[in-house]
Write an enzyme that holds these catalytic residues in place. Sequence first.
Site, PDB file in Angstrom:
ATOM      1  N   CYS A  30      53.453  51.308  -8.712  1.00 50.97           N
ATOM      2  CA  CYS A  30      54.606  50.471  -9.082  1.00 50.97           C
ATOM      3  C   CYS A  30      54.145  49.113  -9.604  1.00 50.97           C
ATOM      4  O   CYS A  30      54.764  48.542 -10.488  1.00 50.97           O
ATOM      5  CB  CYS A  30      55.524  50.298  -7.889  1.00 50.97           C
ATOM      6  SG  CYS A  30      54.665  49.651  -6.459  1.00 50.97           S
ATOM      7  N   GLU A  49      62.485  49.379  -2.848  1.00 50.20           N
ATOM      8  CA  GLU A  49      61.253  49.010  -3.570  1.00 50.20           C
ATOM      9  C   GLU A  49      61.184  49.897  -4.801  1.00 50.20           C
ATOM     10  O   GLU A  49      60.907  51.094  -4.691  1.00 50.20           O
ATOM     11  CB  GLU A  49      60.038  49.215  -2.664  1.00 50.20           C
ATOM     12  CG  GLU A  49      59.995  48.269  -1.479  1.00 50.20           C
ATOM     13  CD  GLU A  49      59.804  46.811  -1.875  1.00 50.20           C
ATOM     14  OE1 GLU A  49      59.231  46.527  -2.942  1.00 50.20           O
ATOM     15  OE2 GLU A  49      60.238  45.938  -1.107  1.00 50.20           O
TER      16      GLU A  49
HETATM   17  P1  NAD Z   1      62.034  59.010  -7.632  1.00 51.32           P
HETATM   18  O1  NAD Z   1      63.061  57.956  -7.546  1.00 51.32           O
HETATM   19  O2  NAD Z   1      62.233  60.106  -8.589  1.00 51.32           O
HETATM   20  O3  NAD Z   1      61.827  59.709  -6.218  1.00 51.32           O
HETATM   21  C1  NAD Z   1      61.574  58.932  -5.050  1.00 51.32           C
HETATM   22  C2  NAD Z   1      62.119  59.684  -3.857  1.00 51.32           C
HETATM   23  O4  NAD Z   1      63.541  59.727  -3.963  1.00 51.32           O
HETATM   24  C3  NAD Z   1      61.640  61.126  -3.760  1.00 51.32           C
HETATM   25  O5  NAD Z   1      61.380  61.424  -2.413  1.00 51.32           O
HETATM   26  C4  NAD Z   1      62.862  61.919  -4.241  1.00 51.32           C
HETATM   27  O6  NAD Z   1      62.892  63.219  -3.701  1.00 51.32           O
HETATM   28  C5  NAD Z   1      63.986  61.054  -3.714  1.00 51.32           C
HETATM   29  N1  NAD Z   1      65.281  61.227  -4.372  1.00 51.32           N
HETATM   30  C6  NAD Z   1      65.525  61.670  -5.632  1.00 51.32           C
HETATM   31  N2  NAD Z   1      66.856  61.680  -5.873  1.00 51.32           N
HETATM   32  C7  NAD Z   1      67.466  61.226  -4.750  1.00 51.32           C
HETATM   33  C8  NAD Z   1      68.831  60.985  -4.389  1.00 51.32           C
HETATM   34  N3  NAD Z   1      69.835  61.215  -5.233  1.00 51.32           N
HETATM   35  N4  NAD Z   1      69.083  60.509  -3.161  1.00 51.32           N
HETATM   36  C9  NAD Z   1      68.095  60.249  -2.288  1.00 51.32           C
HETATM   37  N5  NAD Z   1      66.777  60.464  -2.571  1.00 51.32           N
HETATM   38  C10 NAD Z   1      66.468  60.928  -3.792  1.00 51.32           C
HETATM   39  O7  NAD Z   1      60.663  58.264  -7.895  1.00 51.32           O
HETATM   40  P2  NAD Z   1      59.222  58.905  -8.059  1.00 51.32           P
HETATM   41  O8  NAD Z   1      59.120  59.445  -9.417  1.00 51.32           O
HETATM   42  O9  NAD Z   1      58.943  59.797  -6.898  1.00 51.32           O
HETATM   43  O10 NAD Z   1      58.296  57.626  -7.882  1.00 51.32           O
HETATM   44  C11 NAD Z   1      57.947  56.819  -8.944  1.00 51.32           C
HETATM   45  C12 NAD Z   1      58.780  55.560  -8.956  1.00 51.32           C
HETATM   46  O11 NAD Z   1      58.641  54.876  -7.721  1.00 51.32           O
HETATM   47  C13 NAD Z   1      58.319  54.578 -10.006  1.00 51.32           C
HETATM   48  O12 NAD Z   1      59.424  54.004 -10.651  1.00 51.32           O
HETATM   49  C14 NAD Z   1      57.566  53.532  -9.192  1.00 51.32           C
HETATM   50  O13 NAD Z   1      57.469  52.258  -9.787  1.00 51.32           O
HETATM   51  C15 NAD Z   1      58.357  53.503  -7.938  1.00 51.32           C
HETATM   52  N6  NAD Z   1      57.545  52.961  -6.843  1.00 51.32           N
HETATM   53  C16 NAD Z   1      57.844  51.718  -6.359  1.00 51.32           C
HETATM   54  C17 NAD Z   1      57.055  51.149  -5.370  1.00 51.32           C
HETATM   55  C18 NAD Z   1      57.362  49.786  -4.821  1.00 51.32           C
HETATM   56  O14 NAD Z   1      56.839  49.432  -3.764  1.00 51.32           O
HETATM   57  N7  NAD Z   1      58.181  48.992  -5.492  1.00 51.32           N
HETATM   58  C19 NAD Z   1      55.956  51.849  -4.870  1.00 51.32           C
HETATM   59  C20 NAD Z   1      55.686  53.110  -5.386  1.00 51.32           C
HETATM   60  C21 NAD Z   1      56.489  53.667  -6.369  1.00 51.32           C
END
Ligand code: NAD
Length: 482
Positions: free
Chosen positions: A283, A249
């Site tokens: 999101c 997502e």
């Molecule tokens: P992010 O991708 O930076 O981080 C998300 C998670 O991934 C965190 O827990 C982070 O620690 C982890 N992570 C980071 N690098 C990783 C790796 N290499 N391997 C595994 N895990 C890793 O995103 P964010 O800044 O925390 O969240 C914002 C983003 O999330 C926005 O783009 C938003 O649109 C999206 N989002 C999507 C939905 C949806 O349902 N589609 C809902 C909420 C947020």
Amino acid sequence: MQTQIYRNFIEGAWCDAASGETFNAINPTDGTVIGSVAKSDRIDAQGAITAARKGHKILDAMTAWERAALCNAVADQIQSRRDSLAEILSAEQGKPLISEAYGEVDAAATGFREAAELIKWMEGEYIPVETPNVRAVSYRKARGVYAVITPWNFPINIPVEYLAPCLAAGNGVVWVPAPSTSACASALMECIVEAGVPEGAINLVHGPGDVAGDEIVVNPGTDGIGFTGSPVTGGIISKRGAGKPMLLELGGNGPVIVLNDADLDKAADAAAFGCFFNAGQVCAATGRILTTRDTHEALAQKLKERAEAIKLGNPLDKNTTMGPLNNSSVVAKVAQHVADGLDRGGKLLTGGRVAAEHGSELFYAPTVIDDVPVDSLLNTAETFGPVAPIVVCEDDEDLIRTANAAGHGLAAGVFTRDLSRAFNFGERIQAGLVNINNPSCYWELHLPFGGAPGKNSGIGRLGGKHTLRAVTEIKTITFNIG
Ligand code: NAD
């Protein structure tokens, strides 16, 4: 609020990271330290995977009714701790306590209750076959151990979107939450622990995503991945976890499209909600407002009034309707997108600045920018902050073209009183969810939610029975009874 220690929870016990290292949980309102968090590495994640395998075996031996009872017990715990959960959510994530944090906590309880209900209705099939004396049945079965990685914008409710269906279906889980909302994750985990969920069934591993998170993605001990986060990280995970079933997502840049026959007050209310709810860190947020020249001035004025009515401040204060952004990279991205939009000719109507007078450099004034050119980052990319950019289009075809030109395709809103225009837009907008006369972020927990094909918004569908399907596998058994 007292400084706390936020540990991992692995195989039924709270524990420090194997390395003994920690990092700080920070309150974004004033930069104070809320507590110290276990900084886990691959060793901790590996221990949690082993524990989750045992947890899965225990859950798998239970009936769906017993697992449903566990889900309801977690929901009871969430409801009984409603105040403390909402307070830590508000303090650490930054969302206003009264207008938003309580709602997220309530949604988390509902998520567990819905999973409890739905698992009892997971019907299989009795499939006719050509061969005489053979009978075939198929049913859905937990996959085993799920890797769950979640973001900080809804740090209580988004984890529940995976944890509840995984528990209901019988998957063991290793959960790596976003580091900047670790205290929220621990608070939710306490509800799960107090509900009596079996040892190893759900394990919490705090720490950096690219270490602990990466381990649960690549480790052959996990059988499926549930990830909500940015498209960049989603891209890494899809490569690192290649071959495993994944629910991804990812990001959005949801348009709200206001047609010239719309009720402009209702459209402005909805668009402002979509832009400013959770300070735009959603999101499915309304990332841009598309309209035609005949309506944009009136609409822009209404949006400006709504933005200026927002009360920025400490999110724990009952009058506050917008708190700080969660962390400095969000502020930097918002500032970059706003500067780009203005450089390209957009007209700033209000906001457009850091509002540090409210407590820290993480406060950003609700912003409205009119006449944003189509090549601006505000129109083409996800801003994830409290900005309402208005893009002026020529006609219906141009509105659809502009909406669909962006790389994301998660959710959209369309405002019109005309049924045939509503259908035309509903069918042609490339987004997993199109809301007619509602903002892009309207959604309920059981509705299918996810990215459109060919767009950078993810794979698969979350929501109610759709998540249960995603975290289970079809098993077929044939019987030769001749
Ligand atoms: P992010 O991708 O930076 O981080 C998300 C998670 O991934 C965190 O827990 C982070 O620690 C982890 N992570 C980071 N690098 C990783 C790796 N290499 N391997 C595994 N895990 C890793 O995103 P964010 O800044 O925390 O969240 C914002 C983003 O999330 C926005 O783009 C938003 O649109 C999206 N989002 C999507 C939905 C949806 O349902 N589609 C809902 C909420 C947020």
